[in-house]
Design a protein around this motif. Structure first.
Motif, PDB file in Angstrom:
ATOM      1  N   MET B 295       0.831  -1.275  -0.040  1.00  0.00           N
ATOM      2  CA  MET B 295       0.108  -0.084  -0.029  1.00  0.00           C
ATOM      3  C   MET B 295       0.693   1.280   0.023  1.00  0.00           C
ATOM      4  SD  MET B 295      -2.945  -0.860   2.822  1.00  0.00           S
ATOM      5  CE  MET B 295      -3.547   0.520   3.032  1.00  0.00           C
ATOM      6  N   GLY B 296       0.385   2.320  -0.746  1.00  0.00           N
ATOM      7  CA  GLY B 296       1.289   3.404  -0.844  1.00  0.00           C
ATOM      8  C   GLY B 296       0.713   4.307   0.034  1.00  0.00           C
ATOM      9  N   GLY B 297       1.161   5.652  -0.107  1.00  0.00           N
ATOM     10  CA  GLY B 297       0.803   6.644   1.000  1.00  0.00           C
ATOM     11  C   GLY B 297       1.793   6.605   2.017  1.00  0.00           C
ATOM     12  N   ASP B 298       1.538   7.681   2.968  1.00  0.00           N
ATOM     13  CA  ASP B 298       2.262   7.940   4.297  1.00  0.00           C
ATOM     14  C   ASP B 298       2.251   6.633   4.918  1.00  0.00           C
ATOM     15  OD1 ASP B 298       2.560  10.452   3.501  1.00  0.00           O
ATOM     16  OD2 ASP B 298       1.009  11.222   4.788  1.00  0.00           O
ATOM     17  N   PRO B 299       3.306   6.559   6.083  1.00  0.00           N
ATOM     18  CA  PRO B 299       3.366   5.294   6.808  1.00  0.00           C
ATOM     19  C   PRO B 299       2.239   5.173   7.654  1.00  0.00           C
ATOM     20  CG  PRO B 299       5.553   6.492   6.764  1.00  0.00           C
ATOM     21  CD  PRO B 299       4.750   7.227   5.816  1.00  0.00           C
ATOM     22  N   LEU B 300       1.645   4.068   7.579  1.00  0.00           N
ATOM     23  CA  LEU B 300       0.413   3.989   8.649  1.00  0.00           C
ATOM     24  C   LEU B 300       0.491   4.311   9.978  1.00  0.00           C
ATOM     25  CD1 LEU B 300      -0.926   0.550   6.750  1.00  0.00           C
ATOM     26  CD2 LEU B 300      -2.316   2.613   6.764  1.00  0.00           C
TER      27      LEU B 300
END
Lengths: 368, 368
Positions: B295-300
């Motif tokens: 999954m992309g995006g910022d660190p969860l």
């Protein structure tokens, strides 16, 4: 207290959104589901429960549904309570026992029809026991967990709140009876029952999608009644002697040890798996039993997270399994299991709490 | 995160004292028992697990013991894995299925003798299913939960630590085999297994009284190895594709959907209750299956506390059930179940996380 790590495995409920918005502070886990334990504080929640009305997310009281020609036969296999005279519209508290008479759960059975039951379970996967038996016996019955999540309304103003949402007909529902009532075009089972001694109802919310609409409707209708989100209260339930499966009893215990002999019709509950094992205990009585225990010393800072030994001199004669400081009764209230040599009301014993030994007295009745 | 309310029902373990002294910060509840989830921080625990050695309180992996002439027959009833060639000394990962092929648990079976087994369970009361079947089938077998609490030693330095306590013979234990080794005059089953990909052992501690002595012995012996209290790590297990019952799969899923088809010998596992139901799925394959998802995006910021829908355009094609930010692989790692139309490696999808929609890619293999 430590934190609880969220995960999908600790299931959210159809009401979790409402619970979070109301500022839930702590949870326990019950049937693999989140059960709130504190909103404002244990003491504030307690006071409010006794004076007003609360809405409780008890979706964790999962249902085991039995459907089919053998549903009633299977239901009687599970419990030593004689179910022959039970009618649709009734709820029965039913100890569930295995072949040794050990308790596997202490649910409420809801009879929907001759061939359809819900079992509203305490904290163990009763579904697995029921499915295993149904399969092993080759019964003609479907067993599963339906999308039904109980929402409780508890407290002295429960009738007023419920009447505002469901109409005055709720006032006529008798204790442990239910009616099927309409909410936004859906038929819901509404029973007069619940895990407090303050009176109230349990709504069996069928269909997760109407969980929050019902939550909001109750909160809206209850503004003038000082309605608040609440939960089973660790003080009030001990005062009232409401037992908790996993806390006060396990599969090591018979119903008779838990003071549930009155729900066991061992002579007539033909078919019950544990009947043979319970016949003798029903006649002779158990050698240890649940009792209310008043504990001295300072107000307990918290609850009971392990068995606390009960001693008479240097002999262990029992254990406390639930305890709390009661503001109303100005004593530490506790639920214990104690041997017959020391279970008479008035017997003086000591309890080994983690913060030291406390004097304690066996009581004849719970506080409420 | 909210707090967890202590109660007897959330059982402590023989190692709780050590866990508390080591500064546990958070728990989950697993088989009605406390399971630590964080000591220093999820990231620090992760780094340390991959570099040193940890001692894990996994007492919550309760055992279901089968004893008696019908023990092996009952064991085969439970699982579609063919157990005929399994010998004492071996451990098998065994999907447990009901009559519809739905998974009830995914434990490790430990064969102690022809007529004696332990089933080291994931988070559901498998005891109830096994007892129900044994009773329904009138099998000649005793089924109960013994006083056995696993303690895991995990991490690259596990062999050195274990050798210091149990002797160099532990180095010869092969994967998913066990030896019976002495600790302070007691025979303990010691298996090379565990819920990480960093290598290590699980010690089946029989007798609660030796829990803390063993904990202390390991901590003492491991000082130079930088031993620390640890727990199954929410990042490392997703990187490694270690599934979690209740998170990544439930009784709605077949083993094949979970990628566990290789543990199902549907042609030869004669007697298995779910065999008929699984024969077709074994031939045709499932229509959805577990896959690694990047999954992309910022660190969860945290884990996955509910299913996150996986979308392709405006169609829902699956759900993510476990997820975490992986420092080592510099991406968000996830476990999802996805429909066959979109499960090919490289397929681009989106995941609806609570903080917004994220781009995601189906991977061919897990990260470790």
């Amino acid at each position: 207290m430590a934190l609880i790590s969220p995960s999908r495995r600790l299931r959210r409920t159809p009401f979790s959104e409402g619970v979070e918005a109301a500022g839930v502070k702590a949870y326990t886990v019950y049937n693999h589901m989140l059960l709130p334990t504190v909103f404002r504080s244990m003491q504030e929640d307690y006071r409010h429960l006794k004076e007003a009305v609360q809405v409780w997310d008890v979706a964790c009281e999962r249902q085991v549904e039995l459907r089919g020609p053998d549903a009633s036969r299977l239901m009687q296999l599970l419990t030593p309570r004689d179910l022959r005279s039970m009618l649709p519209g009734q709820c029965y508290y039913v100890p569930i026992v295995d072949e040794t008479g050990g308790m596997l759960n202490d649910p409420v059975a809801v009879k929907l029809a001759e061939d359809r039951w819900w079992i509203s379970i305490a904290d163990s996967d009763l579904l697995y026991w029921v499915k295993g038996l149904a399969y092993g016996y080759r019964l003609d019955v479907l067993v599963d967990e339906p999308d039904v999540s109980p929402l409780a309304v508890q407290g002295p103003k429960s009738d007023d709140l419920m009447a505002a949402v469901f109409g005055d007909t709720v006032r006529d529902i008798r204790f442990f009876r239910y009616k099927v009532l309409d909410f936004q075009g859906r038929d819901l089972v509404v029973a007069r029952s619940g895990y407090s001694k303050q009176g109230g109802f349990e709504i069996y919310v069928e269909g997760s999608d109407i969980g929050m609409p019902l939550w909001h409707a109750l909160m809206e209708a209850g503004r003038s009644l000082d309605v608040h989100a609440g939960c089973p209260n660790g003080i009030e339930r001990v005062e009232g002697g409401l037992l908790s499966y996993g806390n006060d009893m396990t599969d090591d215990n018979t119903p008779h040890e838990c003071g549930l002999g009155k729900f066991c019709n061992t002579q007539t509950a033909i078919g019950c798996i544990g009947r043979d094992a319970l016949l003798r205990v029903a006649v002779e009585g158990p050698v240890k039993q649940i009792r209310p225990i008043a504990m001295g010393g300072d107000p307990l800072p918290g609850g009971c997270d392990r068995f606390w030994p009960i001693r008479a001199g240097d002999k262990i004669v029992g254990r406390v399994s639930s305890a709390a400081w009661s503001p109303d009764f100005d004593t530490n209230v506790a639920i214990g299991m104690i041997r017959m040599t020391h279970w008479d009301p008035g017997t003086e014993v000591t309890v080994e709490a983690p913060d030291g030994t406390r004097p304690a007295t066996v009581k004849d009745n719970f506080w409420i």
